[in-house]
Design a protein around this motif. Structure first.
Motif, PDB file in Angstrom:
ATOM      1  N   ASP A 145      -5.912  -7.335   3.170  1.00 47.94           N
ATOM      2  CA  ASP A 145      -4.811  -6.457   2.751  1.00 47.94           C
ATOM      3  C   ASP A 145      -4.221  -5.714   3.938  1.00 47.94           C
ATOM      4  N   ASN A 146      -5.096  -5.029   4.686  1.00 49.50           N
ATOM      5  CA  ASN A 146      -4.625  -4.120   5.728  1.00 49.50           C
ATOM      6  C   ASN A 146      -4.030  -4.854   6.926  1.00 49.50           C
ATOM      7  N   SER A 156      -5.499   1.949  -1.148  1.00 45.41           N
ATOM      8  CA  SER A 156      -4.378   2.865  -1.350  1.00 45.41           C
ATOM      9  C   SER A 156      -4.317   3.462  -2.749  1.00 45.41           C
ATOM     10  N   SER A 208       0.834  -1.206   0.000  1.00 52.47           N
ATOM     11  CA  SER A 208       0.000   0.000   0.000  1.00 52.47           C
ATOM     12  C   SER A 208       0.866   1.253   0.000  1.00 52.47           C
ATOM     13  N   GLU A 229      -0.310  -6.078   4.866  1.00 53.17           N
ATOM     14  CA  GLU A 229       0.384  -4.821   5.146  1.00 53.17           C
ATOM     15  C   GLU A 229       0.680  -4.629   6.623  1.00 53.17           C
TER      16      GLU A 229
END
Lengths: 300, 422
Positions: free
Chosen positions: B395-396, A247, A157, B400
């Motif tokens: 994702d977060n 993002s 991101s 990530e």
């Protein structure tokens, strides 16, 4: 009594109308009508099948409390600032270099730098997808060969938006360069000769002659680049799908998602209408503000 | 004069063709449009079945056309329904079915057909039949359904000192096995390859359910993404990937690559991927039920279903005739042999071809054995958006690590409540 139009066109008004008709019909059918319909839809709820049902300002009210809408706004603004800034910087730099090497060699470089603009965006994006592939892509191989750590690029991101900006700059700098070059060739040679006689260095000549006289060109490039950046979609669609997380969620991608992925045509239209007005106001403001600072070489 | 004559001739011609068209033409076969998705081995089989069907009778002609992924196909059908030029039949992912239910009158209830004795509805596996039934209406006919299956590399198990005949049955054993494999490989091996895009939500269904959590509340259809079981499950997945660092979460295709290349010891994937994995692996593949979580042993069932869209009684009847053919005993057996997708009829399991196939390929048999524990995947009109919301949580939190698993699910819950309420 003759109307003003008739006065200007004489008796050819009928012919003029006939020639304008195809363009008017096509524009009306494919631009103005959909635009009006989209504004209408923004006040309704419609899932493409049932409706539209009138709900007034509900979509607009929701927009201002929606976290994703503001995310999309922020991402689009970031994209535009860096993409436009860097594209114009590199476009100008390339134009100056090519102008400096002379016509014959310049032609070759022009073609080389302009090439990316002519290739289909989807194909370019697919190539970049390979270049930026974290395990086997050349970008990471290059980093490793000079002892730097690998980067997740489009899957991170932190790096996804810079990656898309980078690809965009690489693609559009050539286009910007051509326009700057055309502007430079319109600058009278005498001005440079006078500057030389006054003992101005190369840098000084660029700063005091070339750049000021490129004003109208720069304004044009600036306005067009900003509008183009606001409308970025294909790269995001092919490369990241708005992710990782949100993002790279740019505004047009968000509109597409609402309308054609989640089937909320009303909500998508509201975002589109809001964004249309925003871009319109910004473009007018840009023109007005920049016009005052632009030299038109006597043609005012 | 000439001009007038021309006009009259044109008029006569138009009138003639108009009346000619109005006459019932008994001999013309009924054309049935059929959109299918996914392609690959499955697409080849579909084209084959359609060609054979068109060959064997002359009352119906099926025009099959390929429309990409499930999502792309559903998109196309949606747009065509909006323009009222929809196909008679479409292959739709189970999760996407509810989005078509708003269209009153255009979706055909197959209850009017399935009761005919020729079809023998009791032969269809009840769980699949129920999955295709919405509010008492049978509107989605299972054709190429699949469940998740647990795959493991028997050679690698042996190499690292795990018992190749005793795959992990619980989450504790699962975690230990992943750790042992990754330690042994010294960075070259992953214990478990978890799949992400574009099916993140399908993986989460298994993990959430196994820990007693869920995505939607079964009865109300309200999001419960931040329920304690869901959070526990998400934290477990995060532990495997980010705390133990024994496992990896990668796109679905990459997870098959890692496992097929012998770089990941364990995999959860569709039963429909068995054929592909067998073609790639140069080691012995073991298959087993998904490891049981703290609450239950479970696997998620989904896949392709046929939906019928209204074109008047005569054409609906013709479309139904093809549906009946697609899911007859013989073709159902072929579906399993050629693609790995489930046979949807009990009688198919008794056919000679299938018995023989399972004898040669015990892994395929294991997929069928897991069916009784299978739970149909969740469906919702806002399914696509729910999927995107869960994908962002993955994702977060996991890829990530910007937020904790719990924070990611709380955000997802908030977004999901907004999505289903609109």
């Amino acid at each position: 009594m003759r109307t003003r139009v008739q006065h200007i066109l004489g008796k050819d008004v009928g012919a003029a109308a006939a020639f304008l008709m195809p363009a008017m019909v096509i524009l009306g059918l494919f631009v103005f009508l959909p635009l009006a319909r989209s504004v209408f839809l923004s006040f309704t709820r419609w899932n493409l099948l049932v409706g539209p049902e009138w709900i007034g300002l509900a979509h607009y009210r929701r927009l201002f409390t929606s976290a994703r809408f503001w995310t999309a706004f922020r991402v689009t603004a970031l994209f535009t600032v860096f993409s436009v800034g860097l594209t114009m910087f590199f476009g100008l730099l390339l134009a100056l270099l090519i102008d400096g090497v002379g016509m014959r060699a310049g032609r070759v470089y022009q073609t080389v730098f302009f090439l990316p603009t002519m290739i289909s965006l989807v194909i370019l994006a697919a190539v970049w997808l390979y270049v930026l592939q974290p395990q086997i892509g050349p970008a990471n191989a290059l980093l490793e060969s000079i002892g730097l750590p690998r980067i997740g690029w489009l899957r991170s991101s932190q790096w996804a938006l810079p990656s898309i900006i980078g690809m965009n700059v690489w693609r559009n700098a050539g286009y910007t360069m051509i326009i700057f070059l055309a502007g430079m060739q319109a600058i009278p040679e005498q001005l440079y000769e006078v500057a030389k006689m006054d003992g101005a260095s190369l840098m000084r000549r660029i700063r005091s002659v070339t750049i000021p006289l490129l004003g109208p060109t720069t304004l044009f490039v600036f306005v067009v680049s900003v509008i183009r950046s606001f409308l970025v979609f294909t790269e995001v669609q092919v490369l990241t799908g708005g992710g990782p997380g949100d993002s790279t969620l740019v505004m047009v991608y968000y509109i597409w998602q609402e309308g054609f992925r989640y089937y909320r045509a009303g909500s998508a239209s509201a975002i589109a209408t809001f964004f249309f007005v925003f871009v319109l106001i910004l473009s007018i403001a840009q023109m007005k503000l920049s016009e005052r600072r632009t030299h038109y070489m006597g043609v005012k | 004069m000439k001009r007038a004559l021309m006009c009259v001739m044109v008029l006569v011609f138009c009138a003639a063709s108009l009346f000619g068209g109005a006459q019932p033409e008994v001999d013309e076969p009924v054309a049935v449009d059929f959109y299918y998705a996914l392609g690959g081995v499955l697409g080849e089989l579909v084209e084959e079945l359609v060609a054979e069907y068109n060959e064997m009778q002359d009352e119906v002609v099926v025009n099959a056309s390929f429309h990409g992924t499930y999502a792309e196909t559903a998109n196309k059908v949606m747009a065509d329904l909006a323009g009222r030029n929809h196909p008679h039949l479409a292959m739709v992912s189970l999760g996407n079915v509810p989005q078509f239910l708003d269209v009153e009158g255009l979706v055909v209830d197959m209850n009017q057909f399935v009761d005919e004795p020729e079809f023998d509805v009791d032969d269809v596996i009840p769980a699949l039949r129920e999955a295709g039934t919405f509010d008492g209406r049978f509107i989605a006919m299972p054709t190429n359904t699949s469940t998740q299956l647990f795959y493991y590399n028997k050679d690698m198990f042996e190499e690292v000192g795990l018992d190749p005949d005793n795959p992990p049955a619980t989450w504790e054993e699962f975690r230990d096995a992943a750790q042992i494999i990754s330690d042994h490989g010294d960075g070259d091996y992953y214990g478990f390859a978890a799949f992400g895009t574009p099916f993140e939500h399908w993986l989460l269904e298994y993990f959430f359910w196994a820990a007693g959590g869920d995505i939607l509340d079964g009865t109300q259809g309200q999001p419960v993404i931040d329920s304690p079981g869901s959070i526990e499950a998400f934290e477990f997945l995060n532990t495997l990937v980010n705390v133990d660092e024994s496992s990896v979460l990668v796109p679905y295709g990459d997870s098959l690559d890692l496992f097929g290349a012998g770089q990941a010891g364990m995999l959860i994937a569709s039963t429909g991927s068995l054929g592909e994995l067998r073609a790639r692996a140069d080691f012995e593949i073991g298959t087993a039920p998904n490891p049981a979580g703290p609450e239950r042993a479970v696997t998620s069932m989904g896949g392709g279903f046929l939906m019928m869209f209204d074109h008047g009684e005569a054409e609906n009847q013709a479309a139904w005739d093809f549906v009946r053919y697609m899911v007859n005993t013989e073709n159902t057996a072929r579906m399993n042999i050629e693609t790995g997708y489930m046979p949807i009829r009990f009688s198919a399991a008794e056919t000679e071809q299938l018995q023989e196939f399972w004898e040669q390929t015990p892994q395929a048999r294991a997929a069928i054995d897991g069916l009784p524990g299978a739970r149909a995947r969740y469906t919702h009109t806002a399914l696509t958006e729910m999927h995107d919301i869960l994908a962002r949580a993955v994702d977060n939190a996991i890829l990530e690590q910007n937020v904790t698993p719990e924070q990611a699910l709380r955000t997802a819950q908030r977004e999901a409540v907004e999505a289903v309420g609109r």
